[in-house]
Design an enzyme around this catalytic site. Structure first.
Site, PDB file in Angstrom:
ATOM      1  N   CYS A  83      73.066  13.473  99.680  1.00 50.67           N
ATOM      2  CA  CYS A  83      72.184  14.155  98.730  1.00 50.67           C
ATOM      3  C   CYS A  83      71.963  15.606  99.153  1.00 50.67           C
ATOM      4  O   CYS A  83      71.551  15.866 100.287  1.00 50.67           O
ATOM      5  CB  CYS A  83      70.843  13.433  98.635  1.00 50.67           C
ATOM      6  N   ASN A 203      83.692   7.358  94.869  1.00 53.26           N
ATOM      7  CA  ASN A 203      82.590   7.716  93.972  1.00 53.26           C
ATOM      8  C   ASN A 203      82.803   9.139  93.471  1.00 53.26           C
ATOM      9  O   ASN A 203      83.248  10.003  94.212  1.00 53.26           O
ATOM     10  CB  ASN A 203      81.258   7.608  94.734  1.00 53.26           C
TER      11      ASN A 203
END
Length: 328
Positions: A83, A203
């Protein structure tokens, strides 16, 4: 995904994708250790298999959070070091930890020892301090990524979920960090070739079933995030394509979700906490805009009940709800 994949969203995703492994939104160790842990860790038994995704950088705090996750009966612990948000960086967690592989290795080892659960890591292919105008340097970027995975694997991690973009730590918003740095799946595929004994899950940017199949030619799995949230019926189609069975039609998905909505309403959960995850369920069907408008206008009001959802569903297609219960 923070503020998105809460327990109400996950219950819907379990209904439409019975074979998927679900992940919580990222929960910081501070929130878990000093906040309302029972609320943050709540989930329905139907959500299994379910992973608790943690954000943190202190091995001791992560170990304590891991124990809470094990006590709550999660199936997996996942450490998010991908993140890039400024808020996460201020806590010295998230993507900036990719520059400290030894620290991450110690943290995941502590988590595993404390909880006795599998520990996985979600990361990026690397980090930059600011946007880079030059063309990506595969050779220069792959070395740090390879070394990071190797070091963290020494801490006991056997599965890495890799977002195939770099994280840019300044100069881009979190939303831009999901699109501006280019996707570079070749680096993730190279990881699988160099670490065949590890599970490498791809991903990033997955929006259609054909793309998923392409990556599954070399990856051990794929993680879909925003594509599934924005089109939960695609998630149902993907689950059916990969594991067999039939994809759910939108109205069938809604019918199956209604008992859950009624049960949470009886517990005092506001209707909007659940209907916000249903806005995309009728995408592409006649009346979908009317449905979304009705839910967006009436769902957030205080003390509204399931009748708002039923009224919205009646605006789709020919207005026939079949065996849906009638609004009170």
């Amino acid at each position: 995904m923070m503020a998105w994949t809460d327990r109400h969203c996950r219950f819907l995703h379990r209904l439409v994708a019975p074979s998927a492994r679900l992940y919580t939104e990222m929960v910081s160790t501070d929130a878990l250790l000093f906040g309302d842990a029972s609320r943050l860790l709540a989930f329905s038994a139907e959500e299994h298999p379910l992973a608790l995704q943690l954000g943190g950088g202190d091995a001791g705090d992560l170990a304590r959070a891991a124990r809470l996750g094990a006590a709550a009966s999660f199936d997996e612990l996942n450490l998010n070091v991908g993140c890039p948000s400024e808020r996460v960086q201020k806590g010295a967690i998230g993507a900036c930890l990719m520059r400290e592989p030894r620290r991450v290795a110690d943290a995941v080892a502590a988590m595993g020892d404390a909880a006795g659960l599998p520990v996985t890591v979600k990361c990026r292919i690397g980090v930059d301090d600011k946007p880079v105008a030059t063309l990506p340097d595969d050779e220069g970027d792959y070395g740090p990524l390879r070394d990071f995975v190797g070091a963290v694997a020494d801490g006991g991690v056997r599965v890495f979920i890799v977002h195939a973009r770099k994280a840019v730590l300044s100069g881009l918003t979190p939303a831009q960090n999901r699109s501006v740095p280019p996707l570079r799946p070749a680096l993730v595929a190279r990881l699988k070739a160099d670490f065949p004994h590890l599970g490498i899950v791809y991903n990033g940017g997955l929006r259609d079933t054909a793309a998923v199949y392409r990556h599954l030619e070399w990856a051990d799995g794929v993680m879909v995030g925003r594509g599934a949230y924005r089109d939960p019926l695609w998630l149902s189609q993907l689950d059916a394509a990969l594991f067999g069975g039939a994809a759910l039609a939108p109205l069938d998905a809604l019918r199956r979700y209604l008992p859950y909505v009624e049960a949470r309403l009886a517990e005092g959960v506001p209707l909007h906490a659940m209907t916000r995850h249903l806005l995309a369920i009728f995408n592409g069907q006649p009346g979908a805009r009317r449905y979304r408008r009705h839910l967006s206008s009436h769902g957030p009001r205080a003390a509204v009940g399931i009748e708002v959802l039923l009224e919205a569903a009646a605006l789709v297609g020919d207005g026939s709800l079949g065996d849906m219960p009638a609004a009170a």
